[in-house]
Design a protein around this motif. Structure first.
Motif, PDB file in Angstrom:
ATOM      1  N   LEU A  12       0.824  -1.204   0.000  1.00 59.39           N
ATOM      2  CA  LEU A  12       0.000   0.000   0.000  1.00 59.39           C
ATOM      3  C   LEU A  12       0.859   1.254   0.000  1.00 59.39           C
ATOM      4  N   GLU A  13       1.934   1.265   0.800  1.00 63.55           N
ATOM      5  CA  GLU A  13       2.819   2.425   0.851  1.00 63.55           C
ATOM      6  C   GLU A  13       3.482   2.657  -0.505  1.00 63.55           C
ATOM      7  N   GLU A  14       3.933   1.557  -1.138  1.00 69.31           N
ATOM      8  CA  GLU A  14       4.581   1.673  -2.448  1.00 69.31           C
ATOM      9  C   GLU A  14       3.593   2.109  -3.517  1.00 69.31           C
ATOM     10  N   ASN A  15       2.352   1.647  -3.396  1.00 71.47           N
ATOM     11  CA  ASN A  15       1.309   2.027  -4.337  1.00 71.47           C
ATOM     12  C   ASN A  15       1.063   3.537  -4.259  1.00 71.47           C
ATOM     13  N   PHE A  16       0.983   4.041  -3.031  1.00 71.36           N
ATOM     14  CA  PHE A  16       0.820   5.490  -2.854  1.00 71.36           C
ATOM     15  C   PHE A  16       2.002   6.228  -3.464  1.00 71.36           C
ATOM     16  N   TYR A  17       3.203   5.792  -3.126  1.00 73.97           N
ATOM     17  CA  TYR A  17       4.423   6.466  -3.558  1.00 73.97           C
ATOM     18  C   TYR A  17       4.498   6.548  -5.077  1.00 73.97           C
ATOM     19  N   HIS A  18       4.240   5.431  -5.729  1.00 78.51           N
ATOM     20  CA  HIS A  18       4.336   5.402  -7.182  1.00 78.51           C
ATOM     21  C   HIS A  18       3.325   6.345  -7.829  1.00 78.51           C
ATOM     22  N   SER A  19       2.061   6.279  -7.407  1.00 81.04           N
ATOM     23  CA  SER A  19       1.021   7.100  -8.023  1.00 81.04           C
ATOM     24  C   SER A  19       1.227   8.585  -7.730  1.00 81.04           C
ATOM     25  N   PHE A  20       1.491   8.914  -6.474  1.00 79.40           N
ATOM     26  CA  PHE A  20       1.618  10.322  -6.097  1.00 79.40           C
ATOM     27  C   PHE A  20       2.866  10.935  -6.734  1.00 79.40           C
ATOM     28  N   GLU A 179       9.543   4.419   7.937  1.00 81.49           N
ATOM     29  CA  GLU A 179      10.104   4.321   6.594  1.00 81.49           C
ATOM     30  C   GLU A 179       9.317   5.211   5.630  1.00 81.49           C
ATOM     31  N   PHE A 180       7.999   5.232   5.804  1.00 78.15           N
ATOM     32  CA  PHE A 180       7.146   6.038   4.933  1.00 78.15           C
ATOM     33  C   PHE A 180       7.470   7.522   5.060  1.00 78.15           C
ATOM     34  N   THR A 181       7.587   8.008   6.294  1.00 72.28           N
ATOM     35  CA  THR A 181       7.806   9.441   6.504  1.00 72.28           C
ATOM     36  C   THR A 181       9.247   9.864   6.235  1.00 72.28           C
ATOM     37  N   GLU A 182      10.192   8.939   6.413  1.00 71.94           N
ATOM     38  CA  GLU A 182      11.597   9.302   6.224  1.00 71.94           C
ATOM     39  C   GLU A 182      12.128   8.963   4.846  1.00 71.94           C
ATOM     40  N   SER A 276      19.703   9.902  -1.797  1.00 74.79           N
ATOM     41  CA  SER A 276      18.434   9.220  -2.009  1.00 74.79           C
ATOM     42  C   SER A 276      18.443   7.773  -1.526  1.00 74.79           C
ATOM     43  N   TYR A 277      17.256   7.289  -1.243  1.00 74.81           N
ATOM     44  CA  TYR A 277      17.092   5.917  -0.786  1.00 74.81           C
ATOM     45  C   TYR A 277      17.511   4.935  -1.881  1.00 74.81           C
ATOM     46  N   GLU A 278      17.255   5.308  -3.164  1.00 77.91           N
ATOM     47  CA  GLU A 278      17.594   4.405  -4.254  1.00 77.91           C
ATOM     48  C   GLU A 278      19.092   4.089  -4.287  1.00 77.91           C
ATOM     49  N   ILE A 279      19.906   5.123  -4.096  1.00 74.96           N
ATOM     50  CA  ILE A 279      21.351   4.895  -4.164  1.00 74.96           C
ATOM     51  C   ILE A 279      21.809   3.997  -3.012  1.00 74.96           C
ATOM     52  N   ILE A 280      21.212   4.196  -1.834  1.00 75.82           N
ATOM     53  CA  ILE A 280      21.559   3.353  -0.689  1.00 75.82           C
ATOM     54  C   ILE A 280      21.190   1.901  -0.968  1.00 75.82           C
ATOM     55  N   GLN A 281      19.971   1.690  -1.477  1.00 77.35           N
ATOM     56  CA  GLN A 281      19.530   0.339  -1.792  1.00 77.35           C
ATOM     57  C   GLN A 281      20.419  -0.305  -2.851  1.00 77.35           C
ATOM     58  N   PHE A 282      20.809   0.478  -3.841  1.00 74.18           N
ATOM     59  CA  PHE A 282      21.640  -0.068  -4.905  1.00 74.18           C
ATOM     60  C   PHE A 282      22.998  -0.491  -4.370  1.00 74.18           C
ATOM     61  N   ILE A 283      23.574   0.343  -3.514  1.00 77.61           N
ATOM     62  CA  ILE A 283      24.865   0.013  -2.904  1.00 77.61           C
ATOM     63  C   ILE A 283      24.757  -1.294  -2.128  1.00 77.61           C
TER      64      ILE A 283
END
Length: 348
Positions: A12-20, A179-182, A276-283
């Protein structure tokens, strides 16, 4: 988001994030270009994100609040747990003949009444509330989806801008998921950050600097201080020119893949502005997969132009930098890069 074989499960959180996020990006583009077609798409995505966001608020209070018919949901859930004892009430949505969830208007009403959120209450003739604006947006969305709509581009863009800012603030104050707010909220806000453009331009410059710098690597031995390895000596490998490739470019973050003459793979992470969170996840993903898999010919290098964001301690008193060092990642800051450039240019 969990992906297995050909199945994709979106939380649900990811669904919100993607659409918004998608709606916000289209909002910026439609505003810059005065493009009504992009505005149409933006309204649809933003409205969907709002509906999911309201359901997130309701679920953390009582999961049953998102069902149109609560008794129907309870009856179907009772049947489901007889078959799947570990099922949750939300799992009934995955079943055939699943109960219906509420739409945006009902979600707004329940959040207003059950949660007592002032922003969602109805305003008077002199003052529109966030709730009023969401209802107006929902009317536009319904007309777009089901028939035709007359859009005043200027007013609609203004309406979206006001809703986006206020709704994100509402969620930030009331969603209890850290995680959602940060993670999600800051990343969405960053879309229209006035600092985004300077970071992007800065990244281009740093990217070119690093590409030029590593072309000077030729098996020289240098102080480990350039790479956050005090007291050590680092051998700079010779890279295959044809192996250098940029595999990700996020505007304020770039990832370069390179291979040495000895077939050692390097992943070079360049970070300039927003960490960004993406770069952390990728690392983490690449480091853990390669190291856990016993990949010996692998080296990670983080070029950090972020400043103290990298070394900021978290609640467990450990920073991302600490974790990366333990995994063997080389780390260089802006000062390290400048000194290394001077050293290698002088020698060459």
């Amino acid at each position: 988001m969990n992906k297995t074989n050909n199945n994709l499960r979106i939380g649900l959180e990811e669904n919100f994030y993607h659409s918004f996020k998608r709606g916000y990006e289209l909002h910026i583009e439609s505003k810059n270009n005065q493009d009504a077609w992009l505005l149409k798409e933006s309204i649809i995505w933003i409205q969907h994100g709002i509906e999911i966001g309201l359901k997130l608020l309701l679920i953390q209070t009582n999961e049953y609040l998102i069902f149109a018919n609560i008794n129907d949901a309870i009856n179907k859930f009772e049947k489901l747990v007889n078959i799947k004892p570990n099922a949750t009430i939300i799992d009934v949505f995955e079943e055939d003949d699943s109960p219906h969830s509420i739409g945006c208007e009902d979600a707004l009403k329940r959040a207003r009444i059950m949660l007592g959120l002032e922003e969602l209450k109805k305003g008077d003739n002199n003052q529109e509330t966030l709730g009023d604006k969401i209802l107006n947006l929902n009317k536009y969305r319904n007309r777009i989806n089901h028939f035709s709509v007359q859009l005043n581009t200027g007013k609609s863009i203004t309406l979206l801008g006001e809703i986006i800012t206020d709704f994100l603030s509402l969620l930030e104050r009331n969603i209890k998921n850290q995680e959602f707010t940060e993670r999600y909220i800051p990343e969405i806000r960053y879309i229209d950050s006035p600092m985004r453009s300077p970071f992007t331009e800065m990244t281009k410059g740093v990217k070119n600097r690093i590409l030029n710098l590593i072309k000077l690597f030729d098996n020289q031995k240098v102080s480990g201080d350039f790479f956050d390895r005090e007291g050590q000596e680092i051998c700079l490998p010779k890279f295959k020119d044809e192996s250098l490739s940029i595999i990700e470019d996020w505007g304020s973050a770039v990832i370069i893949l390179a291979e040495t003459l000895n077939e050692e793979k390097w992943i070079i992470f360049i970070q300039t502005g927003f960490f960004s969170y993406e770069i952390i996840q990728f690392i983490w993903h690449n480091m853990i997969i390669n190291l856990a898999g016993g990949q010996q010919n692998f080296q990670g290098w983080l070029v950090n132009f972020v400043g103290n964001d990298l070394v900021r301690k978290h609640s467990n008193n450990v920073s991302l930098g600490d974790n990366l060092r333990r995994l063997g990642v080389l780390i260089s800051n802006q000062d390290n890069i400048q000194k290394l450039e001077e050293k290698l240019t002088c020698k060459n």
